[in-house]
Design a protein around this motif. Structure first.
Motif, PDB file in Angstrom:
ATOM      1  N   ALA A  63       0.840  -1.194   0.000  1.00 31.36           N
ATOM      2  CA  ALA A  63       0.000   0.000   0.000  1.00 31.36           C
ATOM      3  C   ALA A  63       0.874   1.244   0.000  1.00 31.36           C
ATOM      4  O   ALA A  63       1.943   1.267   0.606  1.00 31.36           O
ATOM      5  CB  ALA A  63      -0.911   0.007   1.222  1.00 31.36           C
ATOM      6  N   GLN A  64       0.389   2.266  -0.714  1.00 34.34           N
ATOM      7  CA  GLN A  64       1.017   3.577  -0.655  1.00 34.34           C
ATOM      8  C   GLN A  64       0.504   4.277   0.592  1.00 34.34           C
ATOM      9  O   GLN A  64      -0.659   4.121   0.968  1.00 34.34           O
ATOM     10  CB  GLN A  64       0.662   4.411  -1.882  1.00 34.34           C
ATOM     11  N   ILE A  74      -3.229   7.360   5.688  1.00 36.06           N
ATOM     12  CA  ILE A  74      -4.172   6.752   4.741  1.00 36.06           C
ATOM     13  C   ILE A  74      -3.404   5.715   3.921  1.00 36.06           C
ATOM     14  O   ILE A  74      -2.337   6.002   3.386  1.00 36.06           O
ATOM     15  CB  ILE A  74      -4.777   7.807   3.783  1.00 36.06           C
ATOM     16  N   PHE A  75      -3.965   4.494   3.838  1.00 35.30           N
ATOM     17  CA  PHE A  75      -3.390   3.409   3.042  1.00 35.30           C
ATOM     18  C   PHE A  75      -4.177   3.255   1.748  1.00 35.30           C
ATOM     19  O   PHE A  75      -5.400   3.171   1.780  1.00 35.30           O
ATOM     20  CB  PHE A  75      -3.481   2.072   3.794  1.00 35.30           C
ATOM     21  N   LYS A  87     -10.928   0.413  -1.598  1.00 32.80           N
ATOM     22  CA  LYS A  87     -11.246   1.422  -0.586  1.00 32.80           C
ATOM     23  C   LYS A  87      -9.998   1.758   0.217  1.00 32.80           C
ATOM     24  O   LYS A  87      -9.273   0.865   0.669  1.00 32.80           O
ATOM     25  CB  LYS A  87     -12.328   0.906   0.373  1.00 32.80           C
ATOM     26  N   ASP A  88      -9.752   3.046   0.408  1.00 33.42           N
ATOM     27  CA  ASP A  88      -8.624   3.476   1.230  1.00 33.42           C
ATOM     28  C   ASP A  88      -8.935   3.215   2.698  1.00 33.42           C
ATOM     29  O   ASP A  88     -10.096   3.216   3.118  1.00 33.42           O
ATOM     30  CB  ASP A  88      -8.346   4.959   1.035  1.00 33.42           C
ATOM     31  N   SER A 106     -10.304   2.168   9.901  1.00 28.57           N
ATOM     32  CA  SER A 106     -11.585   1.967   9.217  1.00 28.57           C
ATOM     33  C   SER A 106     -11.388   2.329   7.754  1.00 28.57           C
ATOM     34  O   SER A 106     -10.401   2.962   7.384  1.00 28.57           O
ATOM     35  CB  SER A 106     -12.672   2.848   9.830  1.00 28.57           C
ATOM     36  N   TYR A 107     -12.354   1.916   6.944  1.00 30.06           N
ATOM     37  CA  TYR A 107     -12.360   2.405   5.570  1.00 30.06           C
ATOM     38  C   TYR A 107     -12.669   3.898   5.607  1.00 30.06           C
ATOM     39  O   TYR A 107     -13.453   4.354   6.443  1.00 30.06           O
ATOM     40  CB  TYR A 107     -13.413   1.682   4.722  1.00 30.06           C
ATOM     41  N   VAL A 108     -12.046   4.648   4.728  1.00 29.00           N
ATOM     42  CA  VAL A 108     -12.275   6.088   4.677  1.00 29.00           C
ATOM     43  C   VAL A 108     -13.765   6.355   4.465  1.00 29.00           C
ATOM     44  O   VAL A 108     -14.394   5.749   3.597  1.00 29.00           O
ATOM     45  CB  VAL A 108     -11.431   6.746   3.565  1.00 29.00           C
TER      46      VAL A 108
END
Length: 123
Positions: A63-64, A74-75, A87-88, A106-108
């Protein structure tokens, strides 16, 4: 006199702040533990300032990273294989110790959060 003791005790507890030395965990090698629905999930990962490579269940995922501040990141999955991986993920470090940190993620855009602990692997 009792009131003075009560106020003193309250002031001591209100001044207590959990440690958050997040910058100590921006890079390095780690393993994490997350419990979801009573099941423990473990993974190992290596993190640089901009990249995280994680191994879970003999699968490698990359992941970036985009750091919002020293304690939040944020991944973004580099090669998503399904819609969920598109999903980030937002991760926030809640507390730190000298060798670990507690986090929530959590998911963004979603409100449901999970918690876990990551431990630094010292070479």
């Amino acid at each position: 006199m009792k009131l003075l003791y009560i106020l003193l005790l309250l002031s001591l507890f209100s001044c207590y702040e959990k440690s958050r030395n997040c910058s100590d965990y921006k890079t390095g090698k780690f393993y994490s533990e997350v419990t979801i629905d009573g099941k423990l999930y473990k993974s190992k990962f290596t993190r640089t300032d901009t990249l995280q490579i994680e191994t879970y269940d003999k699968k490698v995922d990359s992941a970036q990273l985009r750091w919002i501040n020293d304690c939040e990141v944020i991944f973004k999955t580099i090669r998503p294989k399904n819609m969920a991986e598109r999903k980030d993920v937002h991760l926030k470090i809640l507390t730190t110790t000298d060798s670990s940190y507690t986090f929530e993620y959590s998911y963004v855009g979603e409100t449901k959060k999970q918690k876990g602990v990551a431990y630094q692997i010292k070479n």
